[in-house]
Design an enzyme around this catalytic site. Sequence first.
Site, mmCIF file in Angstrom:
data_model
loop_
_atom_site.group_PDB
_atom_site.id
_atom_site.type_symbol
_atom_site.label_atom_id
_atom_site.label_comp_id
_atom_site.label_asym_id
_atom_site.label_seq_id
_atom_site.Cartn_x
_atom_site.Cartn_y
_atom_site.Cartn_z
ATOM 1 N N ASP A 52 6.092 -7.091 2.038
ATOM 2 C CA ASP A 52 5.153 -7.587 3.374
ATOM 3 C C ASP A 52 5.525 -6.629 4.438
ATOM 4 O O ASP A 52 6.307 -5.661 4.374
ATOM 5 C CB ASP A 52 5.217 -8.869 3.756
ATOM 6 C CG ASP A 52 4.198 -9.616 4.304
ATOM 7 O OD1 ASP A 52 3.678 -9.013 5.368
ATOM 8 O OD2 ASP A 52 3.547 -10.655 4.118
ATOM 9 N N GLY B 19 6.392 -2.873 3.470
ATOM 10 C CA GLY B 19 5.554 -1.837 3.001
ATOM 11 C C GLY B 19 4.217 -2.271 3.372
ATOM 12 O O GLY B 19 3.818 -3.292 4.001
ATOM 13 N N PHE C 210 0.362 -2.687 1.749
ATOM 14 C CA PHE C 210 -0.248 -2.681 0.316
ATOM 15 C C PHE C 210 -1.420 -1.922 -0.057
ATOM 16 O O PHE C 210 -2.033 -1.925 -0.951
ATOM 17 C CB PHE C 210 -0.432 -4.189 -0.163
ATOM 18 C CG PHE C 210 -1.013 -5.311 0.711
ATOM 19 C CD1 PHE C 210 -2.135 -4.966 1.663
ATOM 20 C CD2 PHE C 210 -0.696 -6.628 1.065
ATOM 21 C CE1 PHE C 210 -2.818 -5.791 2.403
ATOM 22 C CE2 PHE C 210 -1.222 -7.284 1.651
ATOM 23 C CZ PHE C 210 -2.122 -7.078 2.440
ATOM 24 N N HIS D 140 -8.644 -12.691 -0.149
ATOM 25 C CA HIS D 140 -9.681 -13.281 0.628
ATOM 26 C C HIS D 140 -9.414 -12.796 1.837
ATOM 27 O O HIS D 140 -10.458 -12.865 2.766
ATOM 28 C CB HIS D 140 -9.662 -14.656 0.375
ATOM 29 C CG HIS D 140 -8.593 -15.402 1.443
ATOM 30 N ND1 HIS D 140 -8.679 -16.762 1.687
ATOM 31 C CD2 HIS D 140 -7.144 -14.930 2.064
ATOM 32 C CE1 HIS D 140 -7.499 -16.999 2.434
ATOM 33 N NE2 HIS D 140 -6.607 -15.922 2.711
#
Length: 336
Positions: A200, A226, A228, A246
């Site tokens: 995260d 990091g 994503f 989502h």
Amino acid sequence: MTDSHESVESALKLVYGFRSTQVTYVVAKLGLADQLADGPLTAIELASRVNVKPENLGRVLRLAAFFGVVAEVPGERFELTSLGRMLGTDAAGSIKATAIMLGEEHYGAWGSLLHSVKTSEPAFEHVYGAPFFDYMAAHPDVQATFDAAMSAGMDVMLESLGDAYDFSGSRLVVDVGGGNGSVAAMILKRHPQLEAVIYDQAQVLAAAESYLTAAGVRSQCRLVPGNFFESVPEGGDAYVLSNIVHDWDDERALRILRNCRAAMAPDAVVLLLEAVLPEHGSPSVAAMADVNMMVLLTGRERTEKQYAALLEAAGLRLSKVTPIWARESLIEARPL
Ligand SMILES: C[S@@+](CC[C@H](N)C(=O)[O-])C[C@H]1O[C@@H](n2cnc3c(N)ncnc32)[C@H](O)[C@@H]1O
């Protein structure tokens, strides 16, 4: 009451909904459930403990009684109901952080829902001047409330996830956008042989550090900061994305899924936890989360067909969808 009275009452309940949000927010923000935990108090006693004006607090408490959060008892005192106890800091399944989160930035952003409808832009950015996750990164108190709210009341859902997927054959779970690590913690508690990477943003991992330590699974985890959209840690045999896809429009959701596909071995699995929208024609609570994604971010809830298409574009095949809780489903996907 006649039918027409009842329909007017229902219609008014619908349009006055924001008032219960703000009353539960005030109770949560002032920590009134904690103050009332040892027994009933008057508005004057409560007000002096939390340093607010007693007149107005008493009036708000009477409305809180109407909503069933407290009850008025003899001596002009207020006591907690079972509903009100859930706003306590340490209550089992506490929704205190959720009530604070909804009463503050979510409330402000939803106040500009019409802006999102007219412009297709996230209302949050219009009101707060920054994208949702950037804003939280700059406001650690908002981030902390969000992290706590994300796992609030999720115990039942997490237990169902543990029943829906058998992790006993896995070695390393990568929790992509793992937040405070609550999803990974549930899996690790059931499977002590497993290790997990919580991946995260750096500022979120402090919450994961304390949550995982308190859950007794810190030694089984690596906390990896990091982005994503750039890459995802390699080597996992299960990539868990709980309420991640989502948050994003198709283009950005695809970037995340493609990064997972690039990081995973051919026999690894991607596990999405999401509210799956039914096809048109069935009213669904998932629509609530869908509009919330529209207001806060660029994201959306999706139907099973939409997930299958998105996963396929990332080189993954949707293999199974298991409803695991009132709102959430587990979507399994494997490399094509
Ligand atoms: C809706 S929360 C879900 C948290 C957790 N998976 C759960 O279900 O409780 C989305 C998470 O995505 C993380 N996130 C947002 N942008 C990110 C990025 N660019 N790279 C890594 N994580 C990110 C947020 O910090 C947040 O923890």
